[in-house]
Design an enzyme around this catalytic site. Sequence first.
Site, PDB file in Angstrom:
ATOM      1  N   TYR A   1       0.822  -1.210   0.000  1.00  0.00           N
ATOM      2  CA  TYR A   1       0.000   0.000   0.000  1.00  0.00           C
ATOM      3  C   TYR A   1       0.856   1.260   0.000  1.00  0.00           C
ATOM      4  O   TYR A   1       1.866   1.320   0.702  1.00  0.00           O
ATOM      5  CB  TYR A   1      -0.902   0.022   1.240  1.00  0.00           C
ATOM      6  CG  TYR A   1      -1.811   1.236   1.244  1.00  0.00           C
ATOM      7  CD1 TYR A   1      -2.980   1.228   0.496  1.00  0.00           C
ATOM      8  CD2 TYR A   1      -1.475   2.388   1.942  1.00  0.00           C
ATOM      9  CE1 TYR A   1      -3.798   2.339   0.456  1.00  0.00           C
ATOM     10  CE2 TYR A   1      -2.298   3.501   1.908  1.00  0.00           C
ATOM     11  CZ  TYR A   1      -3.455   3.470   1.168  1.00  0.00           C
ATOM     12  OH  TYR A   1      -4.263   4.572   1.120  1.00  0.00           O
TER      13      TYR A   1
ATOM     14  N   TRP B   1       1.191   5.634  -1.786  1.00  0.00           N
ATOM     15  CA  TRP B   1       0.866   6.608  -2.831  1.00  0.00           C
ATOM     16  C   TRP B   1       1.917   6.729  -3.913  1.00  0.00           C
ATOM     17  O   TRP B   1       1.651   7.295  -4.969  1.00  0.00           O
ATOM     18  CB  TRP B   1       0.628   7.974  -2.175  1.00  0.00           C
ATOM     19  CG  TRP B   1      -0.808   8.204  -1.876  1.00  0.00           C
ATOM     20  CD1 TRP B   1      -1.600   7.483  -1.031  1.00  0.00           C
ATOM     21  CD2 TRP B   1      -1.632   9.229  -2.450  1.00  0.00           C
ATOM     22  NE1 TRP B   1      -2.875   8.004  -1.036  1.00  0.00           N
ATOM     23  CE2 TRP B   1      -2.917   9.082  -1.890  1.00  0.00           C
ATOM     24  CE3 TRP B   1      -1.401  10.254  -3.358  1.00  0.00           C
ATOM     25  CZ2 TRP B   1      -3.981   9.918  -2.215  1.00  0.00           C
ATOM     26  CZ3 TRP B   1      -2.461  11.092  -3.674  1.00  0.00           C
ATOM     27  CH2 TRP B   1      -3.738  10.921  -3.121  1.00  0.00           C
TER      28      TRP B   1
HETATM   29  N1  LIG Z   1      -2.322   8.534  12.279  1.00  0.00           N
HETATM   30  C1  LIG Z   1      -2.692   8.587  11.001  1.00  0.00           C
HETATM   31  N2  LIG Z   1      -2.086   7.792  10.106  1.00  0.00           N
HETATM   32  C2  LIG Z   1      -2.455   7.853   8.803  1.00  0.00           C
HETATM   33  C3  LIG Z   1      -3.449   8.768   8.375  1.00  0.00           C
HETATM   34  C4  LIG Z   1      -4.066   9.587   9.349  1.00  0.00           C
HETATM   35  O1  LIG Z   1      -4.973  10.391   9.039  1.00  0.00           O
HETATM   36  N3  LIG Z   1      -3.639   9.488  10.648  1.00  0.00           N
HETATM   37  N4  LIG Z   1      -3.786   8.823   7.039  1.00  0.00           N
HETATM   38  C5  LIG Z   1      -3.619   7.600   6.272  1.00  0.00           C
HETATM   39  C6  LIG Z   1      -3.827   7.803   4.834  1.00  0.00           C
HETATM   40  S1  LIG Z   1      -5.330   8.503   4.370  1.00  0.00           S
HETATM   41  C7  LIG Z   1      -2.941   7.399   3.904  1.00  0.00           C
HETATM   42  S2  LIG Z   1      -3.386   7.461   2.236  1.00  0.00           S
HETATM   43  C8  LIG Z   1      -1.640   6.816   4.277  1.00  0.00           C
HETATM   44  C9  LIG Z   1      -0.495   7.240   3.326  1.00  0.00           C
HETATM   45  O2  LIG Z   1       0.572   6.382   3.484  1.00  0.00           O
HETATM   46  P1  LIG Z   1       1.657   6.155   2.315  1.00  0.00           P
HETATM   47  O3  LIG Z   1       1.004   6.221   0.981  1.00  0.00           O
HETATM   48  O4  LIG Z   1       2.437   4.952   2.650  1.00  0.00           O
HETATM   49  O5  LIG Z   1       2.555   7.448   2.513  1.00  0.00           O
HETATM   50  P2  LIG Z   1       3.588   8.146   1.538  1.00  0.00           P
HETATM   51  O6  LIG Z   1       4.469   8.977   2.386  1.00  0.00           O
HETATM   52  O7  LIG Z   1       2.871   8.818   0.425  1.00  0.00           O
HETATM   53  O8  LIG Z   1       4.444   6.913   1.007  1.00  0.00           O
HETATM   54  C10 LIG Z   1       4.821   6.779  -0.313  1.00  0.00           C
HETATM   55  C11 LIG Z   1       6.252   6.251  -0.373  1.00  0.00           C
HETATM   56  O9  LIG Z   1       6.561   5.967  -1.721  1.00  0.00           O
HETATM   57  C12 LIG Z   1       7.870   6.440  -2.025  1.00  0.00           C
HETATM   58  N5  LIG Z   1       7.916   6.677  -3.467  1.00  0.00           N
HETATM   59  C13 LIG Z   1       7.570   7.790  -4.161  1.00  0.00           C
HETATM   60  N6  LIG Z   1       7.723   7.594  -5.476  1.00  0.00           N
HETATM   61  C14 LIG Z   1       8.171   6.330  -5.630  1.00  0.00           C
HETATM   62  C15 LIG Z   1       8.485   5.536  -6.761  1.00  0.00           C
HETATM   63  O10 LIG Z   1       8.405   5.965  -7.906  1.00  0.00           O
HETATM   64  N7  LIG Z   1       8.884   4.258  -6.530  1.00  0.00           N
HETATM   65  C16 LIG Z   1       8.996   3.734  -5.276  1.00  0.00           C
HETATM   66  N8  LIG Z   1       9.393   2.474  -5.163  1.00  0.00           N
HETATM   67  N9  LIG Z   1       8.711   4.473  -4.183  1.00  0.00           N
HETATM   68  C17 LIG Z   1       8.297   5.740  -4.368  1.00  0.00           C
HETATM   69  C18 LIG Z   1       8.026   7.672  -1.180  1.00  0.00           C
HETATM   70  O11 LIG Z   1       9.382   7.978  -0.981  1.00  0.00           O
HETATM   71  C19 LIG Z   1       7.278   7.267   0.102  1.00  0.00           C
HETATM   72  O12 LIG Z   1       8.137   6.682   1.032  1.00  0.00           O
HETATM   73  O13 LIG Z   1      -1.303   7.193   5.618  1.00  0.00           O
HETATM   74  C20 LIG Z   1      -2.336   6.839   6.533  1.00  0.00           C
HETATM   75  N10 LIG Z   1      -1.843   7.029   7.900  1.00  0.00           N
HETATM   76  N1  LIG Z   2      -1.472  18.459   1.905  1.00  0.00           N
HETATM   77  C1  LIG Z   2      -1.937  17.193   1.939  1.00  0.00           C
HETATM   78  N2  LIG Z   2      -3.158  16.935   1.432  1.00  0.00           N
HETATM   79  C2  LIG Z   2      -3.650  15.663   1.468  1.00  0.00           C
HETATM   80  C3  LIG Z   2      -2.897  14.595   2.000  1.00  0.00           C
HETATM   81  C4  LIG Z   2      -1.621  14.902   2.557  1.00  0.00           C
HETATM   82  O1  LIG Z   2      -0.908  14.026   3.087  1.00  0.00           O
HETATM   83  N3  LIG Z   2      -1.172  16.203   2.502  1.00  0.00           N
HETATM   84  N4  LIG Z   2      -3.408  13.311   1.969  1.00  0.00           N
HETATM   85  C5  LIG Z   2      -4.493  13.042   1.031  1.00  0.00           C
HETATM   86  C6  LIG Z   2      -5.164  11.779   1.362  1.00  0.00           C
HETATM   87  S1  LIG Z   2      -4.384  10.320   0.933  1.00  0.00           S
HETATM   88  C7  LIG Z   2      -6.387  11.723   1.928  1.00  0.00           C
HETATM   89  S2  LIG Z   2      -7.129  10.222   2.208  1.00  0.00           S
HETATM   90  C8  LIG Z   2      -7.105  12.940   2.308  1.00  0.00           C
HETATM   91  C9  LIG Z   2      -7.602  12.773   3.727  1.00  0.00           C
HETATM   92  O2  LIG Z   2      -8.639  13.605   4.025  1.00  0.00           O
HETATM   93  P1  LIG Z   2      -9.088  13.682   5.545  1.00  0.00           P
HETATM   94  O3  LIG Z   2      -8.886  12.386   6.196  1.00  0.00           O
HETATM   95  O4  LIG Z   2     -10.455  14.223   5.616  1.00  0.00           O
HETATM   96  O5  LIG Z   2      -8.011  14.755   6.063  1.00  0.00           O
HETATM   97  P2  LIG Z   2      -7.420  15.097   7.497  1.00  0.00           P
HETATM   98  O6  LIG Z   2      -6.573  16.308   7.310  1.00  0.00           O
HETATM   99  O7  LIG Z   2      -6.765  13.911   8.080  1.00  0.00           O
HETATM  100  O8  LIG Z   2      -8.680  15.462   8.373  1.00  0.00           O
HETATM  101  C10 LIG Z   2      -9.497  16.561   8.060  1.00  0.00           C
HETATM  102  C11 LIG Z   2      -9.965  17.217   9.324  1.00  0.00           C
HETATM  103  O9  LIG Z   2     -10.920  16.417   9.996  1.00  0.00           O
HETATM  104  C12 LIG Z   2     -11.004  16.919  11.310  1.00  0.00           C
HETATM  105  N5  LIG Z   2     -11.436  15.867  12.214  1.00  0.00           N
HETATM  106  C13 LIG Z   2     -10.694  14.881  12.734  1.00  0.00           C
HETATM  107  N6  LIG Z   2     -11.476  14.101  13.545  1.00  0.00           N
HETATM  108  C14 LIG Z   2     -12.715  14.640  13.500  1.00  0.00           C
HETATM  109  C15 LIG Z   2     -13.963  14.310  14.119  1.00  0.00           C
HETATM  110  O10 LIG Z   2     -14.094  13.342  14.842  1.00  0.00           O
HETATM  111  N7  LIG Z   2     -15.007  15.111  13.813  1.00  0.00           N
HETATM  112  C16 LIG Z   2     -14.922  16.176  12.990  1.00  0.00           C
HETATM  113  N8  LIG Z   2     -16.018  16.872  12.728  1.00  0.00           N
HETATM  114  N9  LIG Z   2     -13.771  16.521  12.422  1.00  0.00           N
HETATM  115  C17 LIG Z   2     -12.682  15.754  12.664  1.00  0.00           C
HETATM  116  C18 LIG Z   2      -9.628  17.400  11.686  1.00  0.00           C
HETATM  117  O11 LIG Z   2      -9.723  18.674  12.293  1.00  0.00           O
HETATM  118  C19 LIG Z   2      -8.888  17.388  10.380  1.00  0.00           C
HETATM  119  O12 LIG Z   2      -8.151  18.571  10.144  1.00  0.00           O
HETATM  120  O13 LIG Z   2      -6.253  14.080   2.263  1.00  0.00           O
HETATM  121  C20 LIG Z   2      -5.517  14.159   1.046  1.00  0.00           C
HETATM  122  N10 LIG Z   2      -4.886  15.448   0.960  1.00  0.00           N
HETATM  123 MO   LIG Z   3      -5.415   8.653   2.042  1.00  0.00          MO
END
Ligand SMILES: Nc1nc2c(c(=O)[nH]1)N[C@H]1C(S)=C(S)[C@@H](COP(=O)(O)OP(=O)(O)OC[C@H]3O[C@@H](n4cnc5c(=O)[nH]c(N)nc54)[C@H](O)[C@@H]3O)O[C@H]1N2
Ligand SMILES: Nc1nc2c(c(=O)[nH]1)N[C@H]1C(S)=C(S)[C@@H](COP(=O)(O)OP(=O)(O)OC[C@H]3O[C@@H](n4cnc5c(=O)[nH]c(N)nc54)[C@H](O)[C@@H]3O)O[C@H]1N2
Ligand SMILES: [Mo]
Length: 786
Positions: free
Chosen positions: A130, A132
């Site tokens: 998993y 991005w």
């Molecule tokens: N506590 C907490 N944890 C969370 C979340 C949260 O809200 N709270 N959010 C979650 C969510 S929504 C998501 S989507 C995940 C994201 O989790 P990940 O998708 O695992 O996070 P990234 O940092 O985007 O990891 C991508 C990795 O790919 C590498 N990479 C980039 N380009 C390439 C390439 O071309 N080839 C290879 N082999 N590697 C490459 C980058 O260096 C990086 O290390 O995290 C989750 N974790």
């Molecule tokens: N710059 C940037 N943008 C991103 C990403 C990133 O890593 N960096 N990740 C992308 C990805 S993979 C995803 S999945 C999306 C994720 O999208 P989300 O998961 O929606 O994004 P977050 O910033 O984790 O959370 C949004 C807001 O929800 C609020 N929140 C948290 N818990 C609660 C709750 O219980 N109730 C309410 N009402 N609000 C709450 C927090 O204040 C938080 O700032 O974002 C995407 N966009």
């Molecule tokens: Mo995500």
Amino acid sequence: MIASPREKVGMGHGDNGQGGRDNGFLLHSSHWGVFSARWDGEKLSVQPYAGDPDPNQIIENFPEALRHSARIKRPCIRRGWLENGPGPDLRRGTDDYVEVSWKEAIRLAGNELLRIRTDFGPAAMFGGSYGWSSAGRFHHAQSQVHRFLNLAMGGYIRSVNSYSAGASSVIIPHIIGNFENHTKRNVSWAQIETETDIVVAFGGMALKNSMVSGGGISEHVERGAMERAHKRGCRFILIGPIQDDLPAEAGAEWVPVIPGTDTALMLGLIHTLVSTGLHDQPFLARYTTGWDRFEAYVMGRVDGLPKDAAWASGITGVAAKTIIELANALHGRRSLITVAHALQRAEHGEQPVWMGAALAAALGQMGLPGGGYAYALGAIGYYGRRNNAVPMPTFPQERNPIQEFIPVARIADMLLNPGSSYRYNGETRSYPRVRAMYWAGGNPFHHHQDLARLRKAFGQVDTLIVNEMAWTGTARHADIVLPCTMTLEREDIGGSSNDPLLVPMRRVAPPLGEARDDYDIFSELAGHLGAREAFTEGRTTRQWLEHLYERTRGALVSLDQPAPDFEEFWQGDGLRLPQEPDDGGQLRAFRADPSSHPLPTPSGRIEIFSETIESFGERDCPGHPVWLPPQEAPKADAPLYLVANQPATRLHSQLDFGGHSARSKRQGREVARMHPADAAERSIADGDIVRLFNQRGACLASVRLDERLRKGVVQIPTGAWFDPLDLNAESVLCVHGNPNVLTRDVGTSALAQGCSGQLTIIEIERFDGILPDIRAYDPPVGRPAR
Ligand SMILES: Nc1nc2c(c(=O)[nH]1)N[C@H]1C(S)=C(S)[C@@H](COP(=O)(O)OP(=O)(O)OC[C@H]3O[C@@H](n4cnc5c(=O)[nH]c(N)nc54)[C@H](O)[C@@H]3O)O[C@H]1N2
Ligand SMILES: Nc1nc2c(c(=O)[nH]1)N[C@H]1C(S)=C(S)[C@@H](COP(=O)(O)OP(=O)(O)OC[C@H]3O[C@@H](n4cnc5c(=O)[nH]c(N)nc54)[C@H](O)[C@@H]3O)O[C@H]1N2
Ligand SMILES: [Mo]
């Protein structure tokens, strides 16, 4: 700072930073925006795409990142694995690495894959991988690793769903229908601009989030759309613990709610509507099923407990008067309910998604332009846009004959408890016994919860192979580390199914050191396993790009649209694709004629009660949406909520070593925000280094006092690289500020088993000790980083 598009040189056709090679700027793309870059051998400059009204500053991470010392230069083998061979080993994460030649690395990795394939079969190989990775349709790391495992290993154990939408992607098909259709063909930003009277955004719609879109994005439209809607008179109501989850341009009114309690607030709103007869009964009768059973619960006819505004107030911390006023403001207007992904990345995350649908149904606006329910609108750039009328170039992964899978966030459970059973979407399943894992394009030591537990889990396998461009926490736990190129170092095609620009991504700089493209790494490995020809089909990278482009070009031809050949596309400034009309998708069609356009649910309607879900018999996800108190709530030794949300200055952990991310930190630490009153109670001042801790672990951060947080709530973004002081310690301390040392590794419920990492509970104290150095970026080559 990046120049605004207007200040940039040359806006004409073909002669500017959009793509023209004048000034040496070459067009490229990323998940956070289309841009162009110039490398002069020493310095990298970037500029945003000229057609982008609101570029994302995350592109400013590239200049320092390209040649940063955290990049991996040569193939590396973990010393313990090299000396002792494959096998479970808790030294992963603490060991140092030995550099080897590519030839040796391919031999070691290839022989180990052969051993797994021969002795245990492909079902012992985990390839969920998993993450991005980077934009680019061909060098999409997950597609590359999946294709490789399918063709060279005979398959792999996969993972399903995402960390993004773990709960919602399982429950929405039961209650509304196809997840992609609901999220990508529904209410658009253009509709909000002209039609909507009131938007209630649970969890907000933060620009930092919507400015990111997987695959690339050429136009950031959200800020402008909210600004124009607000100026027209549309009200934006932000329900959430943090006030800046809606931009200033929306002019939002803020309802600070206790985290994790939105479902109760929604119930209070529904109760108010029903008790004053303001719910849309004709809509409910015609378009939904099971409302009566749900209403009996809401009104307290089942359990003697009416879920009225006073009841909701006691749980949510929102005044009953505010709830009643809000219900009245919603009635009789073009109202839109949105629920951020964040709300469902928590215990019982299915409930706010379902309850949001019930609230929107009670308001009767679903299917009207700019009205109803748009789950996740604004949480990410995918949503609220028009879809392309032609398919994107797609690298084929081929068939995986292995049927077994895990819900993606159950990785540690799988590794620690092979053979044990768990529930998922109505089934009882059991965890496979995995011997080896291949990760490319993801960072579990960023994305997973309870990192101390994850480390034990990663200690169980025989071998972990990782393709990475930099020494992430995951690379530091791998046995074989294969250095891959960064996006700027290779050619690709950028595009996403709802952005109109198909981008020829040019190579801006040569690969660093001995780094290779994932495709080349997998081609070599496939060769070792006797599958090179199957994997490559005899094509070079450029030939693959041309081949993949043909799919899109063919569709353009059949639509009678301009369809330049590959060479013309490749030399151009990006190809504009035709888009589908903004027609409201399945909900609009369903509203117009529910009998000829039923929803793809068992009843063909919006399921307020689901017989299917009821039949699963899960206590933590019954047959209609309910308020279920969380198991983890503030207590004496952990009295504060921690919101661990997405970072503004990077994408997850990507390019955390870049300049824009580094400049957002203080004393090199991630910044945690807290309310001044909470800080005063603990003698904490702005700028102090603090220790955030709970029973699972601790991390250091620099604290910023901010009244835009609800009292009792601390916020720290994810993405600061895991930097444990002593991995063998009883409680792991990350000195950098990675919140996943604190979060809990439990599924959202037995229904979806989604990630619940957004919320946890902590205590916080001033850290007066000697501040340990940041070692997260030091390559562990020759000696361990710490
Ligand atoms: N506590 C907490 N944890 C969370 C979340 C949260 O809200 N709270 N959010 C979650 C969510 S929504 C998501 S989507 C995940 C994201 O989790 P990940 O998708 O695992 O996070 P990234 O940092 O985007 O990891 C991508 C990795 O790919 C590498 N990479 C980039 N380009 C390439 C390439 O071309 N080839 C290879 N082999 N590697 C490459 C980058 O260096 C990086 O290390 O995290 C989750 N974790
Ligand atoms: N710059 C940037 N943008 C991103 C990403 C990133 O890593 N960096 N990740 C992308 C990805 S993979 C995803 S999945 C999306 C994720 O999208 P989300 O998961 O929606 O994004 P977050 O910033 O984790 O959370 C949004 C807001 O929800 C609020 N929140 C948290 N818990 C609660 C709750 O219980 N109730 C309410 N009402 N609000 C709450 C927090 O204040 C938080 O700032 O974002 C995407 N966009
Ligand atoms: Mo995500």
